[in-house]
Design a protein around this motif. Structure first.
Motif, PDB file in Angstrom:
ATOM      1  N   ILE A 145       1.695  52.880   3.886  1.00 24.54           N
ATOM      2  CA  ILE A 145       1.375  51.552   3.353  1.00 24.54           C
ATOM      3  C   ILE A 145      -0.075  51.523   2.880  1.00 24.54           C
ATOM      4  O   ILE A 145      -0.972  52.021   3.561  1.00 24.54           O
ATOM      5  CB  ILE A 145       1.618  50.477   4.426  1.00 24.54           C
ATOM      6  N   GLN A 146      -0.313  50.923   1.721  1.00 25.89           N
ATOM      7  CA  GLN A 146      -1.643  50.933   1.122  1.00 25.89           C
ATOM      8  C   GLN A 146      -2.628  50.016   1.832  1.00 25.89           C
ATOM      9  O   GLN A 146      -3.834  50.237   1.778  1.00 25.89           O
ATOM     10  CB  GLN A 146      -1.555  50.520  -0.352  1.00 25.89           C
ATOM     11  N   SER A 147      -2.144  48.977   2.462  1.00 28.63           N
ATOM     12  CA  SER A 147      -3.037  47.988   3.063  1.00 28.63           C
ATOM     13  C   SER A 147      -2.433  47.469   4.358  1.00 28.63           C
ATOM     14  O   SER A 147      -1.222  47.527   4.560  1.00 28.63           O
ATOM     15  CB  SER A 147      -3.263  46.820   2.090  1.00 28.63           C
ATOM     16  N   GLY A 148      -3.291  46.977   5.251  1.00 27.93           N
ATOM     17  CA  GLY A 148      -2.782  46.313   6.433  1.00 27.93           C
ATOM     18  C   GLY A 148      -2.678  47.158   7.680  1.00 27.93           C
ATOM     19  O   GLY A 148      -2.012  46.773   8.640  1.00 27.93           O
ATOM     20  N   ASP A 149      -3.342  48.325   7.700  1.00 21.51           N
ATOM     21  CA  ASP A 149      -3.276  49.160   8.898  1.00 21.51           C
ATOM     22  C   ASP A 149      -3.838  48.444  10.119  1.00 21.51           C
ATOM     23  O   ASP A 149      -3.349  48.633  11.237  1.00 21.51           O
ATOM     24  CB  ASP A 149      -4.024  50.476   8.677  1.00 21.51           C
TER      25      ASP A 149
END
Length: 230
Positions: free
Chosen positions: A85-89
């Protein structure tokens, strides 16, 4: 960081049973209406996630200002479940690792970590769209609770407009709306001052309505399909 006591403030919250510490990441103050809207949005989000965490229902954090124990990190395999996922880790790590009792918050001014804000509407909208790709992965109960406030705001404004058609009693809904804004403005005044956004208080009624209109457009224009690659 706001000062040289940032790390000391954050680490001091590791009392018994606490494994995750979440702080606040405001944006720097600059000229222009976009900067006001960005900081208003950031402050509203912070009020939500910090309040939820204090109430025992943590759901997100800002990666630039959070801390967690090595033990808890490896118990949930770190960020392994969302490498793709590119964002939201940061948010998804909270989903996996946070419990009702193992999270503490720090909102002391010395613990703030400031970031440079976007300077164009295009860049800010793209940033918000990237952030929104994480929202569907929140727990259902958190999504429902987070949706209550904007839904109630929209219903309130719609009912206000409908009630205004009764010209004889227009002053009743107008008076109720005024009282609502006054109470909420006074409440927000205290919260915004604590979160380094006291200058936005005077703009609060305008920013709240614009924010309520703009956010749904950004949210529903977000492409939530999984990318083939980074």
């Amino acid at each position: 960081p706001a000062g040289n006591k940032w790390l000391r403030n954050l680490i001091s919250n590791y009392t018994e049973g606490k494994e995750i510490i979440i702080g606040y990441g405001p944006y720097e103050t600059e000229k222009g209406f976009l900067n006001k809207l960005i900081r208003f949005d950031t402050t509203q989000i912070a009020i939500n996630y910090l309040s939820f965490a204090r109430a025992g229902r943590p759901y997100m954090a800002v990666g630039r200002n959070m801390s967690y124990t090595k033990k808890r990190f490896f118990e949930v395999d770190g960020f392994k479940n969302h490498y793709h996922i590119q964002s939201g880790d940061d948010d998804l790590f909270m989903r996996d690792a946070a419990t009702k009792k193992n999270v503490a918050i720090d909102i002391s001014p010395e613990s703030f970590v400031f970031s440079h804000p976007k300077r164009s509407w295009r860049d800010w909208v793209k940033q918000k769209q990237r952030h929104f790709t994480t929202a569907p992965r929140y727990r259902l109960i958190n999504k429902l609770l987070l949706g209550i406030f904007p839904a109630s705001m929209i219903l309130m404004l719609l009912s206000f407009l409908i009630l205004l058609f009764n010209f004889k009693w227009w002053w009743i809904p107008a008076g109720l709306l005024f009282v609502r804004y006054l109470i909420y403005w006074l409440t927000a005044r205290s919260l915004f001052k604590k979160l380094a956004a006291g200058d936005l208080v005077i703009w609060f009624p305008v920013l709240e309505i614009i924010h309520l209109i703009v956010m749904p457009f950004i949210y529903y224009s977000t492409d939530r399909r999984e990318p083939d690659k980074w």
